[in-house]
Design a protein around this motif. Sequence first.
Motif, PDB file in Angstrom:
ATOM      1  N   PRO A 294      15.961   3.851   0.669  1.00 50.40           N
ATOM      2  CA  PRO A 294      15.870   2.391   0.541  1.00 50.40           C
ATOM      3  C   PRO A 294      14.490   1.840   0.943  1.00 50.40           C
ATOM      4  O   PRO A 294      13.996   0.910   0.306  1.00 50.40           O
ATOM      5  N   VAL A 295      13.874   2.424   1.955  1.00 48.82           N
ATOM      6  CA  VAL A 295      12.539   1.968   2.361  1.00 48.82           C
ATOM      7  C   VAL A 295      11.527   2.240   1.253  1.00 48.82           C
ATOM      8  O   VAL A 295      10.714   1.375   0.909  1.00 48.82           O
ATOM      9  N   GLU A 296      11.580   3.436   0.665  1.00 51.02           N
ATOM     10  CA  GLU A 296      10.656   3.768  -0.426  1.00 51.02           C
ATOM     11  C   GLU A 296      10.912   2.886  -1.646  1.00 51.02           C
ATOM     12  O   GLU A 296       9.968   2.474  -2.321  1.00 51.02           O
ATOM     13  N   ILE A 297      12.171   2.570  -1.920  1.00 49.10           N
ATOM     14  CA  ILE A 297      12.496   1.671  -3.028  1.00 49.10           C
ATOM     15  C   ILE A 297      11.890   0.294  -2.761  1.00 49.10           C
ATOM     16  O   ILE A 297      11.283  -0.311  -3.653  1.00 49.10           O
ATOM     17  N   ALA A 298      12.035  -0.207  -1.537  1.00 51.18           N
ATOM     18  CA  ALA A 298      11.453  -1.502  -1.180  1.00 51.18           C
ATOM     19  C   ALA A 298       9.934  -1.475  -1.340  1.00 51.18           C
ATOM     20  O   ALA A 298       9.340  -2.423  -1.867  1.00 51.18           O
ATOM     21  N   GLU A 299       9.324  -0.405  -0.918  1.00 48.68           N
ATOM     22  CA  GLU A 299       7.863  -0.301  -1.020  1.00 48.68           C
ATOM     23  C   GLU A 299       7.407  -0.272  -2.469  1.00 48.68           C
ATOM     24  O   GLU A 299       6.499  -1.021  -2.862  1.00 48.68           O
ATOM     25  N   VAL A 300       8.035   0.576  -3.292  1.00 49.40           N
ATOM     26  CA  VAL A 300       7.595   0.682  -4.681  1.00 49.40           C
ATOM     27  C   VAL A 300       7.920  -0.591  -5.456  1.00 49.40           C
ATOM     28  O   VAL A 300       7.144  -1.008  -6.322  1.00 49.40           O
ATOM     29  N   LEU A 301       9.035  -1.251  -5.139  1.00 46.95           N
ATOM     30  CA  LEU A 301       9.332  -2.515  -5.811  1.00 46.95           C
ATOM     31  C   LEU A 301       8.354  -3.613  -5.393  1.00 46.95           C
ATOM     32  O   LEU A 301       7.975  -4.454  -6.214  1.00 46.95           O
ATOM     33  N   THR A 302       7.933  -3.602  -4.141  1.00 44.42           N
ATOM     34  CA  THR A 302       6.903  -4.561  -3.717  1.00 44.42           C
ATOM     35  C   THR A 302       5.626  -4.312  -4.506  1.00 44.42           C
ATOM     36  O   THR A 302       4.989  -5.247  -4.993  1.00 44.42           O
ATOM     37  N   TYR A 303       5.264  -3.049  -4.673  1.00 43.41           N
ATOM     38  CA  TYR A 303       4.054  -2.719  -5.438  1.00 43.41           C
ATOM     39  C   TYR A 303       4.191  -3.131  -6.902  1.00 43.41           C
ATOM     40  O   TYR A 303       3.343  -3.828  -7.450  1.00 43.41           O
ATOM     41  N   VAL A 304       5.276  -2.709  -7.542  1.00 41.33           N
ATOM     42  CA  VAL A 304       5.452  -2.959  -8.982  1.00 41.33           C
ATOM     43  C   VAL A 304       5.611  -4.449  -9.272  1.00 41.33           C
ATOM     44  O   VAL A 304       5.038  -4.955 -10.243  1.00 41.33           O
ATOM     45  N   THR A 305       6.368  -5.160  -8.448  1.00 38.92           N
ATOM     46  CA  THR A 305       6.594  -6.580  -8.720  1.00 38.92           C
ATOM     47  C   THR A 305       5.418  -7.456  -8.289  1.00 38.92           C
ATOM     48  O   THR A 305       5.472  -8.681  -8.416  1.00 38.92           O
ATOM     49  N   ASN A 306       4.345  -6.835  -7.814  1.00 41.23           N
ATOM     50  CA  ASN A 306       3.119  -7.563  -7.470  1.00 41.23           C
ATOM     51  C   ASN A 306       1.897  -6.924  -8.111  1.00 41.23           C
ATOM     52  O   ASN A 306       0.767  -7.166  -7.687  1.00 41.23           O
ATOM     53  N   SER A 307       2.119  -6.112  -9.114  1.00 41.62           N
ATOM     54  CA  SER A 307       1.043  -5.468  -9.872  1.00 41.62           C
ATOM     55  C   SER A 307       1.319  -5.692 -11.352  1.00 41.62           C
ATOM     56  O   SER A 307       2.378  -6.197 -11.726  1.00 41.62           O
TER      57      SER A 307
ATOM     58  N   SER B 122       0.836  -1.220   0.000  1.00 36.18           N
ATOM     59  CA  SER B 122       0.000   0.000   0.000  1.00 36.18           C
ATOM     60  C   SER B 122       0.864   1.261   0.000  1.00 36.18           C
ATOM     61  O   SER B 122       0.564   2.223  -0.712  1.00 36.18           O
ATOM     62  N   SER B 123       1.955   1.261   0.740  1.00 36.81           N
ATOM     63  CA  SER B 123       2.865   2.412   0.711  1.00 36.81           C
ATOM     64  C   SER B 123       3.521   2.533  -0.663  1.00 36.81           C
ATOM     65  O   SER B 123       3.714   3.627  -1.187  1.00 36.81           O
ATOM     66  N   GLY B 124       3.861   1.398  -1.259  1.00 36.07           N
ATOM     67  CA  GLY B 124       4.467   1.389  -2.587  1.00 36.07           C
ATOM     68  C   GLY B 124       3.550   1.939  -3.655  1.00 36.07           C
ATOM     69  O   GLY B 124       4.007   2.588  -4.605  1.00 36.07           O
ATOM     70  N   ASN B 125       2.264   1.701  -3.505  1.00 34.22           N
ATOM     71  CA  ASN B 125       1.294   2.268  -4.438  1.00 34.22           C
ATOM     72  C   ASN B 125       1.358   3.793  -4.406  1.00 34.22           C
ATOM     73  O   ASN B 125       1.381   4.449  -5.457  1.00 34.22           O
TER      74      ASN B 125
END
Length: 138
Positions: free
Chosen positions: A104-117, A33-36
Amino acid sequence: MKIKLIGAICILVIVTIISCQDNGQIEYNRYFSSGNAVYQEHCQNCHGVKGEGLQGLIPPLTDSVFMKKNGQRLACFLNSGLKEKITVGGKEFEGEMPASGLSPVEIAEVLTYVTNSFGNNQGTVTVEKVNADLAKCN
């Protein structure tokens, strides 16, 4: 009286379901949700609402093969930008993606979003993984 009892049972069931989520699922939900939000603010303008990219100019994020194959490099792409020619979905892209300026936290969040969308399904990308991947950037 029956309505109060039914309401209490419903609340109990909801609380039980929520409390049954394991820590991994809770972490994934938080990162996703943060990655979104990070995606909408920093990536969506170029890569599109649905990760479709922009014709032959900006690569789509919908190619799960590319995402898996380059999983360890994605954090580097975000952190340092991308200036090399890449092939995504059988098409070559040669442009420049600027460094994101994300933590790094924001990168982890956005990569979680992108790699699961966008047709991708790769699970949580943790900040620990991002830091390890960033340490290997050229």
